[in-house]
Design a protein around this motif. Structure first.
Motif: not given
Lengths: 301, 239
Positions: B10-16
């Motif tokens: 998962a990146y910081q944007r939230g999306e996996n």
């Protein structure tokens, strides 16, 4: 080991050849900062040397407006010579004082041409014994002399010395502060210059990391590059300060200090040139360390 | 050779970017990683060469858990990998020879050993006459062949290729695929991200398809590869 060191040195030199403008900017910054530091050091060290020589010659001068008979003056000198703090008392006649002044003027001696020895007063020069050479003793002796009505015109330059010492202290503090600031500025600029070269070579750093280059392998050429730029900057600073010393400082500082009796202005003491070059290398190394700290962590997580 | 257990990223944007991927690739296999843009192909490759770390799950390469590797060990893992990118990532200010010699220099190999190996590898990709050229003096296909040579010069255990033929015309693509095939025949495990269906049809191999970060399908090849891979290697992400 030697082959490995040669490899990193070769790569550092190659990096410098490939970005000549940025390299010159780094070298120039270190050179200017260290040269300014060197100028300050030359001025402070010469003035310091001057006050040290004055300290050694702490003396009281009794000016004699009307010079009595030689016998009487000798009696006075004998009286003063009995003080335990006094090492010697020398009588300087008007003629001797005038001759001394002419000598001190050197090439400008023609300024006093046409004037006679009468323009300067005769004096008794009292120098203190080695063990008693301090400002407090000087004050005590002066107070004792003041009580004697024969000696009313005394000059001992205590207030002046205090002021000079305060000035020297200020010069040293401001020199250190300015030097520190200049070194810090050089450090920041070198770090930023190296950061710029790193941005320009981001692809290279990434490629190094992708083929298994360790953090040290990636960093070393840039550290060597920084140190080399710093060393060259230090060398340039030495050359620059010597040139300015020869062409400008020696004359301007010389004429400023002429009135104080100092006839030779010295360049930096022997250890300084080495320190300047090594200092430059250190600034360059530290600058590239700062630049690489975060950068390589990003390239090789 | 490569095992992924319930890997998530998962990146910081939230999306996996990757969801619960479980996958096994055997030694000497040739696997296509396919899927639309944003499916997670590049992320998966990045996890394999430790440019990214998984948020959850474990990755084993050559029976070693690389998710526990600290920064000091990662370079040594990468020395056993060959990595190829769509944009080649060649060093523009270095000659073809220097580009290919670079991974060997990193490993501290001897100079005579480097020159021998570089020449052999460049000869195998048909660029031995371009030794002294700079990348920008070469065509796209030639540049990618240099990149392949750089990846193969260390005899990697695993070759990771991220859209290696994405910028190349069909003819050059075939050349590059032939190079991959022969490396695979010599025992190198290959994982290649691509969304070129024609290529997959021409060179059928195991296909691992990703969709929105999840494992969509894991199909065995319709035809056996030159190295005769087993049909038991694939694992679906479904429980």
């Amino acid at each position: 080991m030697i082959l490995r060191a040669a490899y990193f040195l070769k790569r550092a030199l190659r990096n410098m050849r490939q970005s000549p403008v940025l390299s010159m900017a780094s070298i120039g910054t270190v050179a200017v900062a260290l040269a300014l530091l060197a100028f300050f050091a030359i001025a402070v060290l010469n003035v310091q040397q001057l006050t040290a020589s004055w300290g050694e010659n702490l003396a009281i001068v009794v000016y004699l407006d009307d010079v009595p008979d030689e016998k009487i003056v000798k009696g006075w000198a004998k009286d003063i010579g009995t003080y335990p703090e006094v090492a010697s008392v020398t009588f300087v006649s008007r003629k001797e004082a005038f001759e001394r002044f002419r000598k001190r003027l050197g090439d400008d001696a023609d300024l006093v041409e046409g004037l006679g020895p009468d323009v300067l007063p005769a004096s008794l020069e009292i120098s203190l014994a080695d063990d008693w050479r301090s400002e407090s003793v000087l004050t005590t002796v002066v107070e004792r002399l003041r009580k004697d009505h024969r000696f009313d015109d005394l000059q001992y330059g205590q207030g002046w010395l205090e002021k000079l010492e305060a000035f020297l202290f200020l010069l040293r503090v401001s020199g250190s502060a300015l030097g520190g600031f200049l070194v810090f500025a050089a450090l920041v600029i070198v770090a930023n210059t190296i950061k710029l070269t790193l941005y320009a070579r981001q692809d290279e750093l990434e490629a190094m990391a992708m083929v298994g280059g360790t953090s040290l392998f990636i960093k070393l050429p840039y550290l060597v590059e920084g140190a080399l730029q710093g060393l060259l900057g230090g060398l340039a600073a030495l050359g620059l300060s010597f040139l300015v010393f020869q062409l400008i400082l020696q004359k301007s500082l010389g004429s400023m200090l002429l009135i104080t009796g100092i006839d030779t202005i010295h360049f930096l003491p022997p250890i300084w040139p080495g320190l300047l070059i090594i200092g430059g290398g250190f600034i360059g190394l530290l600058g590239s360390l700062f630049a690489l700290r975060k950068f390589v962590r990003f390239v090789a997580p | 050779m490569i095992q992924l257990f319930n890997v998530c990223k998962a990146y910081q944007r939230g999306e996996n970017a990757l969801n619960d991927i479980t996958l096994k690739v055997e030694k000497g296999e040739f696997v296509y990683l396919t899927g639309p843009s944003g499916a997670g192909k590049s992320t998966l490759l990045k996890l394999l060469y430790c440019a990214e770390r998984p948020t959850r799950g474990q990755i084993l390469v050559n029976a070693r858990n690389i998710t526990r590797y600290g920064p000091a060990r990662i370079p040594y893992l990468r020395r056993n990998l060959g990595i190829i990118f769509q944009d080649f990532k060649l060093l523009k200010r270095r000659t073809v020879y220097e580009n290919v010699a670079f991974p060997l220099e990193v490993q501290g190999r001897k100079r005579y050993e480097i020159s021998k190996k570089v020449y052999q590898t460049l000869k195998s990709v048909g660029l031995e006459h371009r030794l002294k050229h700079y990348p920008l003096q070469l065509s796209g296909g030639e540049q990618q062949r240099v990149a392949v040579a750089r990846a193969l010069v260390v005899d990697p255990l695993i070759l990771l290729a991220d859209e290696p033929t994405g910028n190349l015309d069909p003819e050059v693509t075939l050349d590059i695929m032939e190079l991959f095939k022969s490396a695979n025949a010599r025992g190198t495990t290959i994982i290649m991200a691509t969304h070129d269906r024609n290529l997959i049809r021409q060179f059928p191999r195991r296909i691992v398809a990703l969709d929105a970060g999840s494992l969509a399908t894991d199909d065995l090849p319709l035809f056996r590869g030159t190295n005769g891979i087993s049909g038991q290697t694939g694992m679906t992400g479904q429980p």
